[in-house]
Design a protein around this motif. Sequence first.
Motif, short mmCIF file in Angstrom:
data_model
loop_
_atom_site.label_atom_id
_atom_site.label_comp_id
_atom_site.label_asym_id
_atom_site.label_seq_id
_atom_site.Cartn_x
_atom_site.Cartn_y
_atom_site.Cartn_z
N PRO A 1 7.87 14.78 10.24
CA PRO A 1 7.95 14.23 8.87
C PRO A 1 7.84 12.71 8.81
N ALA A 2 8.15 12.00 9.90
CA ALA A 2 8.08 10.54 9.89
C ALA A 2 6.75 10.00 10.41
N PHE A 3 5.85 10.89 10.80
CA PHE A 3 4.54 10.45 11.31
C PHE A 3 3.62 10.15 10.13
N GLU A 4 3.06 8.93 10.12
CA GLU A 4 2.17 8.52 9.03
C GLU A 4 0.91 7.89 9.61
N GLY A 5 0.17 8.66 10.39
CA GLY A 5 -1.07 8.17 10.94
C GLY A 5 -0.90 7.03 11.92
N HIS A 6 0.18 7.00 12.64
CA HIS A 6 0.41 5.96 13.65
C HIS A 6 -0.76 5.89 14.61
N GLU A 7 -1.14 4.68 14.97
CA GLU A 7 -2.27 4.49 15.87
C GLU A 7 -1.95 4.95 17.29
N GLU A 8 -0.71 4.72 17.71
CA GLU A 8 -0.35 5.05 19.09
C GLU A 8 1.16 5.20 19.20
N VAL A 9 1.58 6.26 19.85
CA VAL A 9 3.00 6.47 20.14
C VAL A 9 3.10 6.88 21.60
N VAL A 10 3.93 6.16 22.35
CA VAL A 10 4.08 6.47 23.78
C VAL A 10 5.54 6.65 24.13
N ARG A 11 5.76 7.53 25.10
CA ARG A 11 7.10 7.65 25.68
C ARG A 11 7.14 6.80 26.93
N ILE A 12 8.22 6.04 27.08
CA ILE A 12 8.36 5.18 28.25
C ILE A 12 9.52 5.69 29.09
N GLU A 13 9.35 5.70 30.39
CA GLU A 13 10.43 6.19 31.24
C GLU A 13 10.32 5.59 32.64
N ASP A 14 11.44 5.35 33.24
CA ASP A 14 11.52 4.84 34.60
C ASP A 14 12.83 5.34 35.20
N GLU A 15 12.73 6.31 36.09
CA GLU A 15 13.93 6.95 36.62
C GLU A 15 14.81 5.97 37.39
N THR B 1 15.52 2.84 36.92
CA THR B 1 16.35 1.95 36.09
C THR B 1 17.06 2.68 34.96
N GLY B 2 16.70 3.95 34.74
CA GLY B 2 17.30 4.70 33.64
C GLY B 2 16.60 4.47 32.32
N LEU B 3 15.45 3.81 32.34
CA LEU B 3 14.73 3.55 31.10
C LEU B 3 14.17 4.85 30.53
N ALA B 4 14.44 5.05 29.24
CA ALA B 4 13.86 6.17 28.50
C ALA B 4 13.77 5.76 27.04
N GLY B 5 12.66 6.06 26.41
CA GLY B 5 12.53 5.68 25.01
C GLY B 5 11.10 5.83 24.53
N TYR B 6 10.80 5.14 23.41
CA TYR B 6 9.49 5.24 22.80
C TYR B 6 9.03 3.87 22.29
N ALA C 1 16.02 12.30 17.58
CA ALA C 1 16.54 11.23 16.73
C ALA C 1 15.90 9.90 17.08
N ALA C 2 15.67 9.68 18.37
CA ALA C 2 15.02 8.43 18.80
C ALA C 2 13.58 8.36 18.31
N LEU C 3 12.87 9.47 18.41
CA LEU C 3 11.47 9.50 17.97
C LEU C 3 11.38 9.28 16.46
N GLY D 1 2.32 -3.55 12.59
CA GLY D 1 3.67 -3.03 12.69
C GLY D 1 3.87 -2.14 13.90
N GLY D 2 4.92 -2.41 14.65
CA GLY D 2 5.28 -1.59 15.79
C GLY D 2 6.77 -1.66 16.03
N LYS D 3 7.28 -0.82 16.89
CA LYS D 3 8.72 -0.82 17.19
C LYS D 3 8.94 -0.11 18.51
N ALA D 4 10.04 -0.42 19.15
CA ALA D 4 10.45 0.26 20.37
C ALA D 4 11.90 0.68 20.26
#
Length: 359
Positions: free
Chosen positions: A15-29, A31-36, A61-63, A86-89
């Motif tokens: 429901p929150a997707f509005e033609g976003h140009e690019e969405v990526v998941r970021i992760e690094d085991e 360091t514990g990095l996880a997100g978008y 919820a994060a997405l 416009g972008g966000k992480a």
Amino acid sequence: MPVIALSEAELASHPAFEGHEEVVRIEDEATGLAGYIAIHDTTLGPSLGGCRVWRYADEGAALEDVLRLSRGMTYKNALAGLNLGGGKAVIILAPGAPKTPALFQAFGAAIEELAGRYITAEDVGTTPADMADVARATKHVRGTPASGVADPSPYTALGVFHGILAAVEYRFGSSSLEGIRVAVQGLGHVGWHLAEKLHEAGADLLVSDIDAKALARAEEAWGALAVPVAEIHAAPVDLFAPCALGAGLNAITIPQIRAAIVAGAANNQLAESDDAGRLRERGILYAPDYAINAGGVVALALAGAGRSQTEMRDKVEAIGATLAAIFALAAEEKTTTAAIADRLAEERLTAVKRRSQAA
């Protein structure tokens, strides 16, 4: 550094997707990095938006947060007259897990893989020190001493303050805040700076925050009245200033609001688009969040372009004039202030797209 692109097919039903140009998941085991990271629109330039660190309930919820916030940044940057998209992480902080320099360096490495399409900055849960760690791995970052503005929070607060002056003048016929009762929800970086400015201008403050120490400081510094977090929106005041997390204006809370004006620093204040209509039906003047809280991104953008402090302040203070125009147009056209703000932002995006296609 794994940067995993999400396909449009995966996102289309969200429901929150509005033609976003690019969405990526970021992760690094390691360091514990996880997100978008979400890039919504780059019509006006590379996407700029802060990095939020939060203990989200789950990945969904994060997405949702990153999709909503990135779209808001497109409109914020467009309405502010910036040549930025416009972008966000968002970074998902696991229960009990600390923020570490290594985590932010890994985040910076993920940004570097996007080759300049996304520029990050401070947001909820991050600090200038965190941005300095990000800058060890990428140049695509603002909010560090080297970028000209280490902490955008005072500029965000300055813009909100001038937006409040415009709202008070529009509703009450005078921009004086002497004796005006203001309920400030959230005393984080921006909320604290804003409350301080309101106090200095003569406003009577009611405040709420989950941090008892912040409340005690506000009571001592300004004689503020502390109100429970769950009740601050319904306080009997002239103006309610949401400065915490989003979606606080919704079908449940709006009928409880007793203020004549809602004007604050929080992003995504409306839980859904219909909430703008609910506010209007109750006769509550609403300052669209991305219009009033653009001061920080304005300062970051201009500082990155080598502009002077005077130029930055003038541009941030002009947020008041932008809001005054939005209020007047909404009244003239008998529609919501949110609809007017959206239209003005979309008109700029459309004009730039047409010029690009004609070139």
